[in-house]
Design a protein around this motif. Structure first.
Motif, PDB file in Angstrom:
ATOM      1  N   CYS A   1       0.758  -1.214  -0.077  1.00 12.18           N
ATOM      2  CA  CYS A   1      -0.166  -0.127  -0.044  1.00 12.18           C
ATOM      3  C   CYS A   1       0.909   1.159  -0.170  1.00 12.18           C
ATOM      4  CB  CYS A   1      -0.853   0.029   1.338  1.00 12.18           C
ATOM      5  SG  CYS A   1      -2.034   1.465   1.530  1.00 12.18           S
ATOM      6  N   ALA A   2       1.033   1.850  -1.013  1.00 18.94           N
ATOM      7  CA  ALA A   2       1.763   3.209  -1.295  1.00 18.94           C
ATOM      8  C   ALA A   2       0.871   4.336  -1.155  1.00 18.94           C
ATOM      9  CB  ALA A   2       2.539   3.038  -2.548  1.00 18.94           C
ATOM     10  N   ALA A   3       1.436   5.379  -0.259  1.00 26.94           N
ATOM     11  CA  ALA A   3       0.842   6.312   0.323  1.00 26.94           C
ATOM     12  C   ALA A   3       1.334   7.686  -0.422  1.00 26.94           C
ATOM     13  CB  ALA A   3       0.762   6.596   1.867  1.00 26.94           C
TER      14      ALA A   3
ATOM     15  N   THR B   1       3.600   9.391  10.324  1.00 29.55           N
ATOM     16  CA  THR B   1       3.158   9.601  11.712  1.00 29.55           C
ATOM     17  C   THR B   1       1.607   8.957  11.721  1.00 29.55           C
ATOM     18  OG1 THR B   1       1.800  11.556  10.566  1.00 29.55           O
ATOM     19  CG2 THR B   1       4.062  12.217  11.277  1.00 29.55           C
ATOM     20  N   TYR B   2       1.164   8.318  10.578  1.00 31.19           N
ATOM     21  CA  TYR B   2      -0.177   7.454  10.868  1.00 31.19           C
ATOM     22  C   TYR B   2       0.066   6.236  11.141  1.00 31.19           C
ATOM     23  CZ  TYR B   2      -1.387  11.426   7.423  1.00 31.19           C
ATOM     24  OH  TYR B   2      -1.397  12.777   6.980  1.00 31.19           O
TER      25      TYR B   2
ATOM     26  N   TRP C   1       2.446   4.085  14.067  1.00 28.98           N
ATOM     27  CA  TRP C   1       3.204   4.690  13.410  1.00 28.98           C
ATOM     28  C   TRP C   1       4.673   4.367  13.236  1.00 28.98           C
ATOM     29  CZ3 TRP C   1       7.448   7.673  14.614  1.00 28.98           C
ATOM     30  CH2 TRP C   1       8.021   7.607  16.036  1.00 28.98           C
ATOM     31  N   ASN C   2       5.285   3.831  14.129  1.00 31.16           N
ATOM     32  CA  ASN C   2       6.497   3.238  13.963  1.00 31.16           C
ATOM     33  C   ASN C   2       6.986   1.911  13.596  1.00 31.16           C
ATOM     34  OD1 ASN C   2       6.307   2.414  16.428  1.00 31.16           O
ATOM     35  ND2 ASN C   2       7.698   3.993  17.548  1.00 31.16           N
TER      36      ASN C   2
ATOM     37  N   ASP D   1       7.380   0.446   5.767  1.00 30.55           N
ATOM     38  CA  ASP D   1       8.580   1.261   5.600  1.00 30.55           C
ATOM     39  C   ASP D   1       8.288   2.622   5.290  1.00 30.55           C
ATOM     40  OD1 ASP D   1      11.159   2.386   4.641  1.00 30.55           O
ATOM     41  OD2 ASP D   1      11.413   0.566   3.444  1.00 30.55           O
ATOM     42  N   ASN D   2       8.483   3.587   6.421  1.00 34.10           N
ATOM     43  CA  ASN D   2       8.277   4.817   6.304  1.00 34.10           C
ATOM     44  C   ASN D   2       9.055   5.524   5.404  1.00 34.10           C
ATOM     45  OD1 ASN D   2       6.234   4.430   8.225  1.00 34.10           O
ATOM     46  ND2 ASN D   2       7.391   5.246   9.852  1.00 34.10           N
ATOM     47  N   ALA D   3      10.384   5.189   5.077  1.00 31.73           N
ATOM     48  CA  ALA D   3      11.179   6.203   4.078  1.00 31.73           C
ATOM     49  C   ALA D   3      10.388   5.711   2.630  1.00 31.73           C
ATOM     50  CB  ALA D   3      12.561   5.458   4.188  1.00 31.73           C
TER      51      ALA D   3
END
Length: 118
Positions: free
Chosen positions: A22-24, A31-32, A53-54, A73-75
């Motif tokens: 799932c790409a945002a 932060t979500y 979030w983390n 993967d937040n990056a």
């Protein structure tokens, strides 16, 4: 609102594996809290898994515990759902969603179809 695009669904046999992505669209993705849900024909949408979030805190529906793993993967502004030992009853459209305030899911992707044959 956040734009979400799911991918990775397909037609597989029972016992096989798939990884959904799932790409945002927004940098604030990191932060979500995020969740995966699914909906089979004629049935209501149901919760599958969520992640904070983390990535430290995860939760799963009883029906998928031990088989599915949610990660992020937040990056890359991306959340994943690794699905192992798939069963025909896992057949559904899978959706990802955001929970920006930690109190409810408010942005949804278009879904990706997962079909598991017996």
């Amino acid at each position: 609102q956040v734009q979400l695009v799911e991918s990775g669904g397909g037609l597989v046999q029972a016992g096989d594996s798939l990884r959904l992505s799932c790409a945002a669209s927004e940098r604030t993705f990191g932060t979500y809290a995020m969740g995966w849900f699914r909906q089979a024909p004629g049935k209501e949408r149901e919760f599958v898994a969520s992640i904070n979030w983390n990535g430290i805190n995860t939760r799963y529906a009883d029906s998928v515990k031990g088989r599915f793993t949610i990660s992020r993967d937040n990056a890359k502004n991306t959340v994943y759902l690794q699905m192992n030992r798939l069963k025909p009853e896992d057949t559904a459209i899978y959706y990802c969603a955001t929970n920006p305030g930690g109190s409810g899911f408010d942005s949804w992707g278009q879904g990706t179809q997962v079909t598991v044959s017996s």
